[in-house]
Design a protein around this motif. Sequence first.
Motif, mmCIF file in Angstrom:
data_model
loop_
_atom_site.group_PDB
_atom_site.id
_atom_site.type_symbol
_atom_site.label_atom_id
_atom_site.label_comp_id
_atom_site.label_asym_id
_atom_site.label_seq_id
_atom_site.Cartn_x
_atom_site.Cartn_y
_atom_site.Cartn_z
ATOM 1 N N SER A 22 6.821 0.827 19.722
ATOM 2 C CA SER A 22 6.297 1.399 18.491
ATOM 3 C C SER A 22 5.207 0.482 17.949
ATOM 4 O O SER A 22 5.442 -0.721 17.738
ATOM 5 C CB SER A 22 7.407 1.564 17.450
ATOM 6 O OG SER A 22 6.903 2.151 16.268
ATOM 7 N N ASP A 23 4.017 1.023 17.772
ATOM 8 C CA ASP A 23 2.937 0.231 17.187
ATOM 9 C C ASP A 23 3.165 0.069 15.690
ATOM 10 O O ASP A 23 3.768 0.931 15.031
ATOM 11 C CB ASP A 23 1.590 0.898 17.433
ATOM 12 C CG ASP A 23 1.154 0.821 18.894
ATOM 13 O OD1 ASP A 23 1.690 -0.040 19.611
ATOM 14 O OD2 ASP A 23 0.302 1.627 19.297
ATOM 15 N N ALA A 24 2.677 -1.029 15.153
ATOM 16 C CA ALA A 24 2.852 -1.297 13.719
ATOM 17 C C ALA A 24 1.673 -2.090 13.192
ATOM 18 O O ALA A 24 1.065 -2.891 13.913
ATOM 19 C CB ALA A 24 4.153 -2.067 13.477
ATOM 20 N N ASP A 25 1.360 -1.836 11.927
ATOM 21 C CA ASP A 25 0.332 -2.619 11.236
ATOM 22 C C ASP A 25 0.950 -3.764 10.447
ATOM 23 O O ASP A 25 0.276 -4.756 10.161
ATOM 24 C CB ASP A 25 -0.462 -1.713 10.280
ATOM 25 C CG ASP A 25 -1.155 -0.577 11.001
ATOM 26 O OD1 ASP A 25 -2.059 -0.853 11.802
ATOM 27 O OD2 ASP A 25 -0.762 0.594 10.776
ATOM 28 N N ALA A 26 2.216 -3.603 10.083
ATOM 29 C CA ALA A 26 2.876 -4.625 9.262
ATOM 30 C C ALA A 26 4.376 -4.606 9.508
ATOM 31 O O ALA A 26 4.949 -3.568 9.854
ATOM 32 C CB ALA A 26 2.587 -4.392 7.776
ATOM 33 N N LEU B 207 9.223 7.106 0.294
ATOM 34 C CA LEU B 207 9.023 8.074 -0.782
ATOM 35 C C LEU B 207 7.566 8.173 -1.209
ATOM 36 O O LEU B 207 7.157 9.160 -1.819
ATOM 37 C CB LEU B 207 9.891 7.703 -1.991
ATOM 38 C CG LEU B 207 11.404 7.899 -1.815
ATOM 39 C CD1 LEU B 207 12.162 7.249 -2.966
ATOM 40 C CD2 LEU B 207 11.752 9.382 -1.713
ATOM 41 N N ASP B 208 6.778 7.149 -0.889
ATOM 42 C CA ASP B 208 5.367 7.165 -1.260
ATOM 43 C C ASP B 208 4.617 8.260 -0.518
ATOM 44 O O ASP B 208 3.683 8.857 -1.051
ATOM 45 C CB ASP B 208 4.747 5.796 -0.956
ATOM 46 C CG ASP B 208 3.272 5.734 -1.285
ATOM 47 O OD1 ASP B 208 2.941 5.708 -2.487
ATOM 48 O OD2 ASP B 208 2.452 5.740 -0.342
ATOM 49 N N GLY B 209 4.990 8.517 0.720
ATOM 50 C CA GLY B 209 4.376 9.594 1.485
ATOM 51 C C GLY B 209 3.093 9.236 2.199
ATOM 52 O O GLY B 209 2.597 10.012 3.016
ATOM 53 N N ALA C 85 1.384 0.684 -2.371
ATOM 54 C CA ALA C 85 -0.080 0.720 -2.420
ATOM 55 C C ALA C 85 -0.711 -0.311 -1.491
ATOM 56 O O ALA C 85 -1.841 -0.126 -1.024
ATOM 57 C CB ALA C 85 -0.551 0.486 -3.858
ATOM 58 N N ASP C 86 -0.002 -1.374 -1.190
ATOM 59 C CA ASP C 86 -0.530 -2.408 -0.302
ATOM 60 C C ASP C 86 -0.522 -1.978 1.159
ATOM 61 O O ASP C 86 -1.067 -2.688 2.017
ATOM 62 C CB ASP C 86 0.299 -3.695 -0.443
ATOM 63 C CG ASP C 86 0.213 -4.294 -1.833
ATOM 64 O OD1 ASP C 86 -0.830 -4.122 -2.485
ATOM 65 O OD2 ASP C 86 1.200 -4.922 -2.272
ATOM 66 N N PHE C 87 0.096 -0.813 1.473
ATOM 67 C CA PHE C 87 0.246 -0.385 2.867
ATOM 68 C C PHE C 87 -0.247 1.050 3.077
ATOM 69 O O PHE C 87 0.172 1.717 4.017
ATOM 70 C CB PHE C 87 1.716 -0.482 3.281
ATOM 71 C CG PHE C 87 2.302 -1.856 3.099
ATOM 72 C CD1 PHE C 87 2.210 -2.804 4.097
ATOM 73 C CD2 PHE C 87 2.945 -2.201 1.913
ATOM 74 C CE1 PHE C 87 2.750 -4.076 3.928
ATOM 75 C CE2 PHE C 87 3.484 -3.460 1.731
ATOM 76 C CZ PHE C 87 3.381 -4.402 2.740
ATOM 77 N N ALA C 88 -1.119 1.507 2.224
ATOM 78 C CA ALA C 88 -1.592 2.890 2.308
ATOM 79 C C ALA C 88 -2.159 3.186 3.694
ATOM 80 O O ALA C 88 -3.009 2.457 4.208
ATOM 81 C CB ALA C 88 -2.646 3.142 1.233
ATOM 82 N N GLY C 89 -1.657 4.264 4.298
ATOM 83 C CA GLY C 89 -2.147 4.694 5.589
ATOM 84 C C GLY C 89 -1.703 3.847 6.766
ATOM 85 O O GLY C 89 -2.199 4.035 7.882
#
Length: 353
Positions: free
Chosen positions: A275-279, A185-187, A160-164
């Motif tokens: 590869s771009d990343a947010d976290a 698995l969160d999708g 939930a801390d990384f949604a989207g």
Amino acid sequence: MTEHTDVVVVGGGQAGLAAGYHLSRQGLDFVIVDADAAPGGSWQHMWDSLHLFSPADHSSLPGRLMPAQPGETYPGAAHVVDYLADYEKRYNLPVQHGTRVNAVHRDADRLRVEADAGIWRAKAVISATGTWSRPFLPAVPGRPDFAGRQLHTVNYRSPADFAGQRVVVVGGGNSGAQIAADLALDGDVEVKWVTRRPPRFLPDDIDGRALFDVATARRRALDAGRSDTGGVASLGDIVAVPPVRAARNAGLLTVKPMFAHLTATGARWADGSRSDADAIVWCTGFRPALAHLAPLNLRGPRGHIPTDGTRALGEPRLHLLGYGDWTGPASATLIGVGRTARDAVQQIRELLR
């Protein structure tokens, strides 16, 4: 405040409680000093979906079987916290929570344990601080330049801390596999799992029960002068717990080799791909938390203190418990620490005689 006692146990997690159980049975005067404000050791800080590798009946401290968790073959971290809190209360173990030990010094015929709540002068000390409070981050080129969020295993809680978001999980051990699977698995999270070498999954029917037996057999072989069996490492690196198995079988655990460099926006590989990343979640392990023992000047190679079993070679009044195989086979596990705790307390009993 200065108090005198037979033994000070530094750390009130599973290793400290196992030591307390055996100290109590030996009738020794002791105190367990724990930095956490509440019972449960490092388990109270784990991520939400974490489960044990072993069933409850094979995940117990000495004297008290862990009860099964309804609906779960492998108990979750919160269930372990409840078990440890009950264990501490059931055996009336003298744990002083919310007290951090800063240093242990030699003091004539005693060891002086200095904490933020006072000083204990003890005939022996058991250090059981584990590794959770000392996460390791590798010196990767460009790591300070990355503008996104960076966190270690100790800071991860839930998808939930990384949604989207686009998340890179670094590390080929159990934590890396479990967190990558949790996110995949969160999708709602785009996950890239990065490892230094291809991940090695243990056979699906292997869990903590078999791993404990393998680790014990290796230690017995080494103690008897026989050749090294390789222990758990010879089988693989990752236990295929149900979520990891599900993500792997669904094709969600795709793996990339370790990137060469971090940039402000993500990762760059040696072949020039990006590869771009947010976290980035660094599942890169831990080091033993031994800063409180620095005044004793006992450190050896790789930051370890040389030991004979759990006893420090350079200070026979000090025992190290629960840091991994170098302080006893499977001693960093719930079921494995009981045996080494018993042996350490027996040696302390003989010393005090």
